[in-house]
Motif scaffolding. Structure first.
Motif, short mmCIF file in Angstrom:
data_model
loop_
_atom_site.label_atom_id
_atom_site.label_comp_id
_atom_site.label_asym_id
_atom_site.label_seq_id
_atom_site.Cartn_x
_atom_site.Cartn_y
_atom_site.Cartn_z
N THR A 72 -6.49 -6.51 -3.61
CA THR A 72 -5.53 -5.73 -4.40
C THR A 72 -6.23 -4.76 -5.33
OG1 THR A 72 -3.93 -7.54 -4.30
CG2 THR A 72 -3.62 -5.90 -6.03
N VAL A 73 -7.29 -5.20 -5.99
CA VAL A 73 -8.05 -4.30 -6.87
C VAL A 73 -8.66 -3.16 -6.05
CG1 VAL A 73 -10.07 -4.11 -8.36
CG2 VAL A 73 -8.51 -6.04 -8.62
N ALA A 74 -9.20 -3.49 -4.88
CA ALA A 74 -9.78 -2.45 -4.02
C ALA A 74 -8.72 -1.46 -3.56
CB ALA A 74 -10.47 -3.10 -2.82
N ALA A 75 -7.55 -1.97 -3.18
CA ALA A 75 -6.46 -1.10 -2.73
C ALA A 75 -5.96 -0.22 -3.86
CB ALA A 75 -5.32 -1.93 -2.15
N ALA A 76 -5.80 -0.80 -5.05
CA ALA A 76 -5.35 -0.03 -6.21
C ALA A 76 -6.37 1.03 -6.59
CB ALA A 76 -5.08 -0.98 -7.38
N LEU A 77 -7.65 0.68 -6.55
CA LEU A 77 -8.70 1.66 -6.83
C LEU A 77 -8.68 2.80 -5.80
CD1 LEU A 77 -11.73 -0.60 -7.82
CD2 LEU A 77 -10.69 1.18 -9.26
N GLY A 78 -8.54 2.44 -4.54
CA GLY A 78 -8.52 3.45 -3.50
C GLY A 78 -7.36 4.41 -3.65
N ALA A 79 -6.15 3.85 -3.89
CA ALA A 79 -4.98 4.70 -4.09
C ALA A 79 -5.13 5.58 -5.33
CB ALA A 79 -3.73 3.84 -4.19
N SER A 80 -5.71 5.02 -6.39
CA SER A 80 -5.90 5.78 -7.63
C SER A 80 -6.90 6.91 -7.45
CB SER A 80 -6.36 4.84 -8.74
OG SER A 80 -5.43 3.79 -8.95
N ILE A 103 0.83 -1.21 0.00
CA ILE A 103 0.00 0.00 0.00
C ILE A 103 0.87 1.26 0.00
CG2 ILE A 103 -0.21 0.03 2.52
CD1 ILE A 103 -2.86 1.12 -0.09
N LEU A 104 2.05 1.19 0.61
CA LEU A 104 2.96 2.34 0.59
C LEU A 104 3.35 2.70 -0.84
CD1 LEU A 104 4.91 4.37 1.97
CD2 LEU A 104 6.56 2.51 2.13
N PHE A 105 3.75 1.69 -1.63
CA PHE A 105 4.16 1.97 -2.99
C PHE A 105 2.97 2.20 -3.92
CE2 PHE A 105 8.21 0.45 -1.46
CZ PHE A 105 9.10 1.28 -2.14
N LEU A 106 1.83 1.66 -3.59
CA LEU A 106 0.63 2.01 -4.35
C LEU A 106 0.35 3.50 -4.26
CD1 LEU A 106 -2.07 -0.77 -3.71
CD2 LEU A 106 -1.13 -0.04 -5.90
N LEU A 107 0.44 4.04 -3.07
CA LEU A 107 0.19 5.46 -2.88
C LEU A 107 1.25 6.31 -3.59
CD1 LEU A 107 -0.85 5.51 0.89
CD2 LEU A 107 -2.33 5.90 -1.08
N PHE A 108 2.52 5.94 -3.43
CA PHE A 108 3.58 6.70 -4.08
C PHE A 108 3.42 6.69 -5.60
CE2 PHE A 108 6.69 6.78 -0.42
CZ PHE A 108 6.91 8.14 -0.49
N ALA A 109 3.27 5.51 -6.16
CA ALA A 109 3.20 5.38 -7.61
C ALA A 109 1.96 6.07 -8.19
CB ALA A 109 3.23 3.91 -8.02
N SER A 110 0.82 5.89 -7.54
CA SER A 110 -0.42 6.48 -8.04
C SER A 110 -0.37 8.01 -8.00
CB SER A 110 -1.61 5.98 -7.22
OG SER A 110 -1.76 4.58 -7.35
N LEU A 111 0.12 8.54 -6.89
CA LEU A 111 0.19 10.00 -6.76
C LEU A 111 1.18 10.61 -7.75
CD1 LEU A 111 -0.05 10.13 -2.88
CD2 LEU A 111 -1.60 11.32 -4.42
N GLN A 112 2.28 9.95 -7.99
CA GLN A 112 3.26 10.47 -8.96
C GLN A 112 2.71 10.38 -10.39
OE1 GLN A 112 6.19 12.02 -8.32
NE2 GLN A 112 5.62 11.87 -6.17
N SER A 113 2.07 9.26 -10.72
CA SER A 113 1.55 9.10 -12.08
C SER A 113 0.37 10.02 -12.35
CB SER A 113 1.13 7.64 -12.31
OG SER A 113 2.25 6.77 -12.19
N ALA A 114 -0.46 10.24 -11.35
CA ALA A 114 -1.64 11.09 -11.54
C ALA A 114 -1.26 12.55 -11.76
CB ALA A 114 -2.57 10.97 -10.34
N ALA A 115 -0.05 12.93 -11.35
CA ALA A 115 0.37 14.32 -11.50
C ALA A 115 0.47 14.74 -12.96
CB ALA A 115 1.72 14.54 -10.80
N THR A 116 0.55 13.77 -13.89
CA THR A 116 0.58 14.11 -15.31
C THR A 116 -0.73 14.78 -15.75
OG1 THR A 116 -0.23 11.90 -15.92
CG2 THR A 116 2.17 12.23 -15.83
N LEU A 117 -1.78 14.58 -14.97
CA LEU A 117 -3.06 15.22 -15.27
C LEU A 117 -2.92 16.75 -15.27
CD1 LEU A 117 -6.06 14.36 -15.75
CD2 LEU A 117 -6.43 14.75 -13.32
#
Length: 402
Positions: A293-301, A215-229
């Motif tokens: 995992t899908v729920a965690a990835a959705l939540g982080a995204s 979950i730590l890296f899910l948050l890091f990766a999602s937040l960094q990737s979403a910044a392209t928005l």
């Protein structure tokens, strides 16, 4: 020129609120969290929750129970149970950090009269409670400790004479009145320890930290990737896409899908290593693993998209992302197990995605919980995804420039 550069950098920092937060708010916030955690571990009160069972009701065991409830190091949860199975169940479920079974008289030398039940991921908590209980008996119940020692000594050297027995009885009676400062803390053979659940503390630790790191890296990766928005919005790409039939929603939902798939792959790699190297049985619980995992990835995204749409610059988004990830990870259990934290931090941590993901993964792979047991954590993660995505859709629509 040096002073001019200093002035430029200072003005740039003062105008960038995100940089100000990262430079002057985040460090003391992280310090307060970790200081609260580690100061608690060295103080007299650790806020450990201890479930107690009393198998035989005697005056001595009642005195011990009263002493346990007055001990500031831990908290006796709920009523005292009458059988070991109830306490073991509470420890397995995580409702109690440690279990304590009073299974005999203190002066019983055939077996340890006290048994500490330890959940393998909380070995330190078990060691703390075991040591504190022995110290407690020595401080608060020295007469019972002396009686136990006398029985052991008598079995070695033979029966006491009537005069010796009388002197021993007087010493035991005096021991009941002695102050805590006047007694030794040596209480040999009083406490036995036993692990509950599956065997092997390394498996429990790996199961815990697999979820914590995931979950730590899910948050890091999602937040960094979403910044392209933000870059796409500032360059006008979103405005051009929004002219189409799908509007700006296609950008947000498309990124949600990408971030979710990326997150599932990331977590899959972590648990593949856990399966191959540490023998965490992921394949056997693959269905529940995939659901969590899908729920965690959705939540982080969803959280990442909400942050990205709320920020106006990429630098601001990176600052907020760092703040969110570090705070959530610190109080949510990704950095330090939550049982070591003060009660107020544990209460706050219950509302972080880190806690939800860790509890779900750990429950499935170590406690062998079923879908009904982890539904609250899954629902919480999905709810965060829905709220975050809805917020991103609304804000993204309002930021259109036509």
């Amino acid at each position: 020129m040096i002073l001019a550069m200093l002035r430029v950098m200072t003005l740039g920092l003062l105008r960038d609120r995100g940089a100000l937060v990262l430079a002057f708010v985040l460090p003391p916030a992280i310090f307060v969290i970790f200081a609260s955690i580690f100061s608690a571990t060295t103080s007299d009160k650790l806020d450990l929750k201890v479930a107690v069972a009393q198998l035989s009701s005697t005056p001595a065991s009642q005195r011990l129970e009263d002493a346990l409830r007055q001990e500031p190091t831990f908290e006796v949860t709920g009523p005292v149970r009458s059988n070991r199975a109830d306490v073991e169940s509470l420890v397995k479920q995580g409702a109690a950090d440690v279990g304590l079974v009073i299974r005999g008289e203190i002066d019983d030398t055939d077996a340890a009269p006290l048994e500490v039940l330890i959940e393998p991921s909380k070995l330190m908590a078990g060691s703390i409670v075991s040591g504190r209980v022995q110290e407690l008996v020595a401080r608060r119940l020295p007469d019972l400790l002396l009686s136990r020692t006398a029985v052991t000594f008598q079995s070695v050297v033979g029966a006491f004479t009537p005069e010796q027995s009388a002197r021993l009885a007087a010493a035991i009676e005096a021991g009941a009145r002695v102050s805590e400062q006047q007694v030794s803390t040596n209480a040999p053979g009083l406490v036995a320890t036993a692990s509950v659940g599956s065997s092997g503390s390394s498996g429990a630790t790996v199961s815990y930290y697999a979820g914590a790191v995931a979950i730590l890296f899910l948050l890091f990766a999602s937040l960094q990737s979403a910044a392209t928005l933000i870059e796409e919005r500032n360059s006008g790409i979103i405005d051009r896409i929004a002219v189409g039939p799908g509007g700006s929603a296609v950008v947000v939902l498309g990124k949600l899908l990408f971030l979710t798939i990326q997150g599932v792959i990331q977590v899959g790699l972590i648990f593949t290593v856990a399966q191959l190297v540490y023998e965490v049985d992921v394949i056997k619980r693959l269905d529940l693993w995939l659901l969590i995992t899908v729920a965690a990835a959705l939540g982080a995204s969803g959280l990442a998209l909400a942050v990205a749409t709320a920020c106006t610059t990429k630098q601001q988004a990176q600052t907020v992302s760092t703040f969110v990830v570090l705070i959530c990870s610190a109080i949510g259990g990704s950095m330090v197990p939550r049982f070591m934290m003060p009660e107020f931090l544990q209460a706050i941590g219950r509302f972080t995605p880190n806690t939800w993901a860790i509890e779900a993964y750990y429950g499935v792979f170590w406690r062998h919980e079923t879908l009904s047991d982890v539904i609250p954590e899954i629902v919480s993660l999905v709810a965060m995804a829905v709220v975050g995505t809805a917020f991103a859709l609304i804000v993204s629509r309002r930021r259109l420039r036509f």
